[in-house]
Design a protein around this motif. Structure first.
Motif, PDB file in Angstrom:
ATOM      1  N   GLY A  74       2.877   8.564  -2.153  1.00 58.50           N
ATOM      2  CA  GLY A  74       3.693   7.729  -1.280  1.00 58.50           C
ATOM      3  C   GLY A  74       2.960   6.490  -0.812  1.00 58.50           C
ATOM      4  O   GLY A  74       3.519   5.389  -0.790  1.00 58.50           O
ATOM      5  N   LEU A  75       1.710   6.645  -0.419  1.00 58.18           N
ATOM      6  CA  LEU A  75       0.933   5.494   0.036  1.00 58.18           C
ATOM      7  C   LEU A  75       0.675   4.500  -1.079  1.00 58.18           C
ATOM      8  O   LEU A  75       0.736   3.294  -0.885  1.00 58.18           O
ATOM      9  CB  LEU A  75      -0.400   5.959   0.632  1.00 58.18           C
ATOM     10  N   THR A  76       0.373   5.013  -2.269  1.00 61.30           N
ATOM     11  CA  THR A  76       0.095   4.133  -3.404  1.00 61.30           C
ATOM     12  C   THR A  76       1.352   3.375  -3.813  1.00 61.30           C
ATOM     13  O   THR A  76       1.301   2.164  -4.045  1.00 61.30           O
ATOM     14  CB  THR A  76      -0.465   4.942  -4.580  1.00 61.30           C
ATOM     15  N   LEU A  77       2.483   4.059  -3.908  1.00 54.07           N
ATOM     16  CA  LEU A  77       3.730   3.377  -4.244  1.00 54.07           C
ATOM     17  C   LEU A  77       4.152   2.416  -3.139  1.00 54.07           C
ATOM     18  O   LEU A  77       4.719   1.358  -3.413  1.00 54.07           O
ATOM     19  CB  LEU A  77       4.837   4.386  -4.525  1.00 54.07           C
ATOM     20  N   GLY A  78       3.874   2.753  -1.894  1.00 56.12           N
ATOM     21  CA  GLY A  78       4.139   1.832  -0.783  1.00 56.12           C
ATOM     22  C   GLY A  78       3.330   0.564  -0.904  1.00 56.12           C
ATOM     23  O   GLY A  78       3.839  -0.540  -0.674  1.00 56.12           O
TER      24      GLY A  78
END
Length: 73
Positions: free
Chosen positions: A23-27
């Motif tokens: 989630g953080l990487t895609l964010g």
């Protein structure tokens, strides 16, 4: 050499692994992609209108938090 962003947050109770990576990487990736489009547009309008300031802030206040919280792992 290709740069692959990897963001990690440890110590969470929202999933079994207690680590949030996807989630953080895609964010972050969504933040960068939207930034390429919105920042030049916001910079052109920034000094004359309040809407330009909202366009510039939209990435940090809406795009990144929504993508990050939508994916719990």
């Amino acid at each position: 050499m290709v740069f692959v962003p990897l963001c990690m947050q440890c110590g969470l109770n929202s999933n079994a692994c207690k680590v949030k990576v996807l989630g953080l990487t895609l964010g972050f990736v969504a933040f960068v992609v939207a930034g390429v489009i919105k920042w030049p547009l916001g910079a052109a309008v920034f000094f004359r209108h309040r809407k330009g300031r909202r366009i510039m802030a939209h990435l940090a206040t809406v795009v990144y938090p929504r993508v990050t919280s939508a994916i719990p792992i």
